[in-house]
Design an enzyme around this catalytic site. Structure first.
Site, PDB file in Angstrom:
ATOM      1  N   LYS A  41       0.875  -1.261  -0.050  1.00  0.00           N
ATOM      2  CA  LYS A  41      -0.095  -0.176  -0.048  1.00  0.00           C
ATOM      3  C   LYS A  41       0.705   1.381   0.173  1.00  0.00           C
ATOM      4  CE  LYS A  41      -3.704  -2.510   2.174  1.00  0.00           C
ATOM      5  NZ  LYS A  41      -4.460  -2.750   3.368  1.00  0.00           N
ATOM      6  N   GLN A  83      -4.681  -1.482   9.510  1.00  0.00           N
ATOM      7  CA  GLN A  83      -4.489  -2.778   8.943  1.00  0.00           C
ATOM      8  C   GLN A  83      -5.332  -3.835   9.966  1.00  0.00           C
ATOM      9  OE1 GLN A  83      -3.596  -3.245   5.968  1.00  0.00           O
ATOM     10  NE2 GLN A  83      -3.717  -5.429   5.986  1.00  0.00           N
ATOM     11  N   ASP A 133     -10.840   2.918   3.521  1.00  0.00           N
ATOM     12  CA  ASP A 133     -11.284   1.474   3.509  1.00  0.00           C
ATOM     13  C   ASP A 133     -12.785   1.220   3.223  1.00  0.00           C
ATOM     14  OD1 ASP A 133      -9.279  -0.762   3.794  1.00  0.00           O
ATOM     15  OD2 ASP A 133      -9.380  -0.431   6.122  1.00  0.00           O
TER      16      ASP A 133
HETATM   17  N1  GUN Z   1      -6.673  -6.539   5.910  1.00  0.00           N
HETATM   18  C1  GUN Z   1      -6.615  -7.414   4.918  1.00  0.00           C
HETATM   19  N2  GUN Z   1      -7.248  -6.747   3.972  1.00  0.00           N
HETATM   20  C2  GUN Z   1      -7.509  -5.385   4.688  1.00  0.00           C
HETATM   21  C3  GUN Z   1      -8.212  -4.198   3.853  1.00  0.00           C
HETATM   22  O1  GUN Z   1      -8.730  -4.182   2.847  1.00  0.00           O
HETATM   23  N3  GUN Z   1      -8.266  -3.253   4.846  1.00  0.00           N
HETATM   24  C4  GUN Z   1      -7.775  -3.348   6.107  1.00  0.00           C
HETATM   25  N4  GUN Z   1      -7.818  -2.380   6.810  1.00  0.00           N
HETATM   26  N5  GUN Z   1      -7.226  -4.424   6.657  1.00  0.00           N
HETATM   27  C5  GUN Z   1      -7.272  -5.402   5.803  1.00  0.00           C
END
Ligand code: GUN
Length: 287
Positions: free
Chosen positions: A53, A97, A120
């Site tokens: 990311k 996350q 998100d």
């Molecule tokens: N963990 C796995 N996929 C995601 C996601 O799309 N967003 C977040 N915040 N955590 C994750």
């Protein structure tokens, strides 16, 4: 006939170029789009996702900040960090996350992130906006699947779309987006009787379960489009999806691989959501 593989990596790269242009245009108006990612603990898979990311931010010109907190962080400390970011005018998007260490409530975290910085798209009000068909930030993975279907010229209107998995953050918003695009949608889950009899009816089959070999060749209608959201590790430690890829490749019309399918596009949608959040906060309309 072998299915066409939908190249999520290439499609995401094109989106990133468009997003970078939007970021540049916003910058010309005096605002640098910015994303802050919080990683709590030392889950190795989460560390990889977060790194990807941050790299995507660099590729699109978005300013990024990674806050790494120890697994021992208390809920009060984590929520205080989020509240400070909510108030920080230079931050457009906040992503915590998941999964979090067991003693931290994901629900409380999601309730704390301000609605307009929820890149998100997990905030209850953003999910509610999606249910109502209102503008809001949309969960990146389902949005990524919709963009992949569009890029692969898959007709959604009138199609029977079957979503396997009913999670709040992926399965449910996926079904809502397909419904909004005029598909006839069926949601299957762990209590569904005779899953194969339903998946075999799907023109568009989307698996968001997180279990290897959930979708096998005999469960797929010939020439269906198969989208694999799963990310799993097989016995050799290799990353694989929910779909038995090699076998389903022989039956489906179009299929996403894992890795290189939904994953890169999800990250592109996170960048897009960050840009949208930045534009909305500056009251600048879509460029
Ligand atoms: N963990 C796995 N996929 C995601 C996601 O799309 N967003 C977040 N915040 N955590 C994750």
């Amino acid at each position: 006939m072998v299915a066409t593989v939908i190249d999520g990596k290439a499609i995401a790269a094109k989106y990133r170029i468009q997003i970078a242009q939007g970021v540049t245009a916003l910058r010309a108006q005096g605002h640098l789009a910015a994303l802050t990612v919080i990683l709590v603990g030392d889950d190795p898979a989460s560390a990889v996702y977060v790194r990807n990311k941050i790299r995507a931010c660099q590729e699109t010109g978005i300013r990024s900040e990674l806050i790494q907190l120890p697994a021992s962080t208390t809920e009060a400390e984590l929520l205080a960090r989020i509240q400070a970011l909510n108030l920080d005018d230079a931050v457009d998007g906040i992503l915590v996350q998941f999964p979090l260490p067991k003693h931290l409530s994901e629900k409380k975290v999601l309730e704390t992130i301000s609605l307009e910085k929820d890149v998100d798209g997990f905030h209850a009000a953003n999910i509610g906006a999606l249910v109502q068909g209102q503008a809001g930030l949309i969960s990146c993975t389902p949005l990524a699947c919709m963009k992949l279907l569009e890029a692969a010229d898959v007709k959604i209107e009138g199609a029977h779309a079957v979503v396997v998995g009913r999670s709040v953050n992926v399965g449910k918003p996926m079904a809502l987006l397909l419904l909004q695009a005029n598909a006839t949608v069926t949601i299957c889950h762990s209590a569904t009787n005779n899953l194969a009899s339903i998946t075999r009816q799907a023109d568009i089959l989307i698996s968001a379960v997180g279990r290897i070999n959930t979708i096998r060749a005999e469960m797929v209608k010939p020439l269906a489009t198969v989208i694999d959201i799963g990310i799993n590790r097989d016995a050799n430690g290799k990353i694989v999806g929910d779909v038995d890829f090699e076998a389903v490749l022989q039956v489906a019309g179009k299929i996403t691989p894992v890795p290189g399918g939904v994953g890169p596009m999800t990250i592109a949608m996170l960048m897009n959501n960050t840009l949208l959040a930045a534009q909305a906060r500056r009251k600048i309309s879509l460029l």
